[in-house]
Design a protein around this motif. Sequence first.
Motif, mmCIF file in Angstrom:
data_model
loop_
_atom_site.group_PDB
_atom_site.id
_atom_site.type_symbol
_atom_site.label_atom_id
_atom_site.label_comp_id
_atom_site.label_asym_id
_atom_site.label_seq_id
_atom_site.Cartn_x
_atom_site.Cartn_y
_atom_site.Cartn_z
ATOM 1 N N ALA A 169 65.961 71.289 114.412
ATOM 2 C CA ALA A 169 64.841 70.366 114.274
ATOM 3 C C ALA A 169 63.742 70.923 113.372
ATOM 4 O O ALA A 169 63.023 70.165 112.719
ATOM 5 N N LEU A 170 63.613 72.236 113.317
ATOM 6 C CA LEU A 170 62.535 72.864 112.551
ATOM 7 C C LEU A 170 63.007 73.451 111.223
ATOM 8 O O LEU A 170 62.225 74.097 110.526
ATOM 9 N N LEU A 171 64.265 73.208 110.873
ATOM 10 C CA LEU A 171 64.807 73.814 109.659
ATOM 11 C C LEU A 171 64.072 73.329 108.415
ATOM 12 O O LEU A 171 63.807 74.118 107.497
ATOM 13 N N HIS A 172 63.732 72.057 108.348
ATOM 14 C CA HIS A 172 63.041 71.548 107.159
ATOM 15 C C HIS A 172 61.705 72.257 106.967
ATOM 16 O O HIS A 172 61.401 72.726 105.860
ATOM 17 N N ALA A 173 60.900 72.341 108.022
ATOM 18 C CA ALA A 173 59.592 72.990 107.908
ATOM 19 C C ALA A 173 59.752 74.453 107.525
ATOM 20 O O ALA A 173 59.022 74.968 106.655
ATOM 21 N N ARG A 174 60.688 75.149 108.151
ATOM 22 C CA ARG A 174 60.910 76.560 107.812
ATOM 23 C C ARG A 174 61.341 76.712 106.354
ATOM 24 O O ARG A 174 60.923 77.641 105.665
ATOM 25 N N SER A 175 62.182 75.821 105.893
ATOM 26 C CA SER A 175 62.675 75.914 104.517
ATOM 27 C C SER A 175 61.569 75.645 103.511
ATOM 28 O O SER A 175 61.464 76.335 102.489
ATOM 29 N N VAL A 176 60.735 74.640 103.777
ATOM 30 C CA VAL A 176 59.611 74.353 102.891
ATOM 31 C C VAL A 176 58.693 75.562 102.794
ATOM 32 O O VAL A 176 58.263 75.960 101.706
#
Length: 293
Positions: A169-176
Amino acid sequence: MSPTTLPAVGGAWMVTPAVATTRFDRARTCGAAVTLVDLEDSVAPHDKDAARELAADFFATASPAGPLAGVRMNSLLTREGIQDLLALADYASRPPLVLVPKVESARDIEIAATALDRDGHAPQIWALIETPRAIENAASILRAPRLAGALFGAADYALLTGGARTWEALLHARSVLANSAAAAGVAVVDSPYFDLDNLDGLRREAELAKALGYVGKTAVHPSQVPVINEAFRPSEEELAHARAVVAARQKNGASITSVDGRMIGAPFYAAAVALTQRADLTSDRTGSEGVRP
């Protein structure tokens, strides 16, 4: 920030409440690269004034040979945060690192630097990125001139989005955040893992964060520190391969060569140089290769 400066903050970051003075020694000796004394979430509103006084003692008694000492202040959007800035600027022993929570613009870093940079003292200022607006503004925040790096705050981010705290669920935020940090040339450290009894889950999440480009992870208990350090420490195989890549490139001078049957171009060589430099620098600091044992 160049890659060779990253090991100073790589591995585990230990957070301890400013009011929990009996935990200070354990936090300093648990093997973390950075020890943060906390004025924010772990301190009740009626204890904030006392926490500021106790944090001053934390820095007055810090050893230069110990981990890098820092403080997590309160948000600049709160009265407590403004009082923190005034207090930190007047400490007899001022903190070498200040973590600013709820950062949503580069101006937040400028405000903190303006208040804290004085009399030749300019602490490392780190941004805690933990809101959807901060993720949207990550590219500009991480280019703030006085910013040393950023930490990801999963709990508050998940709360504000209404999402789960799972890796997926938090992969997008971590990647950004990882991409913005790389573009700005600053370090990024991952959020804590909150299941204290699941060290295997902690290890998995730390390894995934490392694969994204994070250089460390926050610990909320000393038992997590060795697991985090091990996850971010370059393995013997990684170091051996990196040194072989560097040696092959230096031997033939070509922009493209091969090592162990794999093509090695300029990006691979640059990554190998960065890895060996981080390992060598940390070896000088700890007496062994890798991040703090």
